[in-house]
Design an enzyme around this catalytic site. Structure first.
Site, PDB file in Angstrom:
ATOM      1  N   SER A 134      -8.537  -6.905  36.234  1.00 30.60           N
ATOM      2  CA  SER A 134      -9.126  -6.147  34.977  1.00 30.60           C
ATOM      3  C   SER A 134      -9.707  -4.712  35.094  1.00 30.60           C
ATOM      4  O   SER A 134     -10.352  -4.853  36.362  1.00 30.60           O
ATOM      5  CB  SER A 134      -9.804  -6.955  34.095  1.00 30.60           C
ATOM      6  OG  SER A 134     -10.515  -6.354  32.963  1.00 30.60           O
ATOM      7  N   TYR A 149     -17.554 -12.477  33.453  1.00 31.90           N
ATOM      8  CA  TYR A 149     -16.056 -11.826  33.457  1.00 31.90           C
ATOM      9  C   TYR A 149     -16.058 -10.856  34.223  1.00 31.90           C
ATOM     10  O   TYR A 149     -15.161 -10.813  35.323  1.00 31.90           O
ATOM     11  CB  TYR A 149     -15.670 -11.691  32.194  1.00 31.90           C
ATOM     12  CG  TYR A 149     -14.231 -11.549  31.838  1.00 31.90           C
ATOM     13  CD1 TYR A 149     -13.096 -12.675  31.847  1.00 31.90           C
ATOM     14  CD2 TYR A 149     -13.390 -10.143  32.009  1.00 31.90           C
ATOM     15  CE1 TYR A 149     -11.647 -12.282  32.161  1.00 31.90           C
ATOM     16  CE2 TYR A 149     -12.017 -10.101  31.950  1.00 31.90           C
ATOM     17  CZ  TYR A 149     -11.371 -11.070  32.012  1.00 31.90           C
ATOM     18  OH  TYR A 149      -9.961 -10.878  31.906  1.00 31.90           O
ATOM     19  N   LYS A 191     -13.555 -10.912  37.913  1.00 35.90           N
ATOM     20  CA  LYS A 191     -12.536  -9.932  38.238  1.00 35.90           C
ATOM     21  C   LYS A 191     -12.884  -9.047  39.326  1.00 35.90           C
ATOM     22  O   LYS A 191     -11.934  -8.470  40.007  1.00 35.90           O
ATOM     23  CB  LYS A 191     -12.209  -9.099  36.846  1.00 35.90           C
ATOM     24  CG  LYS A 191     -11.510 -10.037  35.853  1.00 35.90           C
ATOM     25  CD  LYS A 191     -10.402 -10.838  36.236  1.00 35.90           C
ATOM     26  CE  LYS A 191      -9.892 -11.401  35.233  1.00 35.90           C
ATOM     27  NZ  LYS A 191      -8.801 -12.476  35.620  1.00 35.90           N
TER      28      LYS A 191
END
Length: 278
Positions: A170, A183, A187
């Site tokens: 991401s 998150y 990533k």
């Protein structure tokens, strides 16, 4: 003196002859290096796609099938799963289970490519991060990626396949946004795992790269980013003025899996419309 002049008079012809030979060789090499069509490359190739039942994984699977590949579609649960499509085999596996994941991925046997797409997003501000949210996010987004890849890469090496592994990361692996502590961390881990895999597996002819999207308008993505107060600050930083569609991500993944990227290894292919450029 006359001998020297004779030599010099012949020199342009020798150079011209050498240039012609070089040109012929260059054209010959160029012809050999012309990539085959995407359709030809993927025909009958075996590819594993995790998180294949929805969103980006569903689109990647669909596009691979259109190109003639056979897809092992990894789905978390058999209950509620869609019916398997032609030229696919569903593998039911909770990728957060360390031992079970390795066994099921290894038992598939040798494949030509792997797309580590399975992922979760637990949205928690920094002071509200929970043990459950942290463990779930890191286990699925990062740890499972390692375990799946260990089994798949081992089979590739044993079969002498110079395959390609694509990890879905991401843009917020490098540029953080609020409320995404776990998150962003997961990533960021994907990026570094990808680079380490590229160094170690590259010696065996296996390429590992990541595709790093901005917001992707999957069914869930459209809901999650429907609030303008949340989406507009990011949209304003994207020069192309839009979020990504699932086809945008599938295009990048297909390129990384194919022979069109045989010298690309350890790279993050950013698909963000210019978000990280500013």
């Amino acid at each position: 003196m006359f001998k020297m002049m004779g030599f010099l008079s012949k020199l342009p012809h020798k150079i011209a002859g050498q240039n012609m030979a070089v040109n012929i060789m260059s054209r010959s090499m160029a012809c050999k290096n012309v990539p085959q069509k995407m359709e030809d490359y993927f025909k009958n190739k075996k590819i594993i796609v995790t998180g294949s039942c929805a969103g980006m994984g569903e689109k990647i699977t669909e596009r691979l099938l259109d190109l003639g590949a056979f897809v092992y579609a990894v789905v978390e649960k058999e209950e509620g799963a869609a019916k398997a499509l032609p030229r696919t085999k569903q593998i039911f596996c909770d990728v957060s289970n360390w031992e079970d994941t390795y066994k099921k991925m290894y038992d598939i046997g040798p494949v030509h490519g792997l797309v580590n797409n399975a992922g979760v997003a637990v949205i928690e501000p920094f002071f509200e991060v929970t043990e459950h949210g942290w463990d779930k996010t890191l286990n699925v987004n990062a740890r499972a990626l390692v375990r799946v890849s260990q089994a798949v890469a081992r089979n590739m090496i044993d079969a002498g396949i110079k395959g390609s592994i694509v990890n879905i990361s991401s843009t917020i692996s490098t540029r953080a946004i609020p409320d995404h502590t776990t998150y962003c961390a997961s990533k960021g881990a994907v990026n570094q795992i990808t680079r380490t895999m590229a160094i170690e597996l590259g010696k065996c002819g296996i390429r590992t790269n990541s595709v790093n999207p901005t917001v992707v308008l999957t069914r869930m993505g459209k809901i999650a980013w429907s609030d303008p107060a949340k989406s507009e600050p990011i949209m304003k930083r994207i020069p192309l003025g839009r979020f990504a569609e699932t086809d945008d991500i599938a295009n990048a993944v297909i390129f990384m899996l194919s022979d069109y990227s045989t010298m690309v290894n350890g790279t993050s292919l950013v698909v963000d419309g210019g978000f990280l450029a500013g």
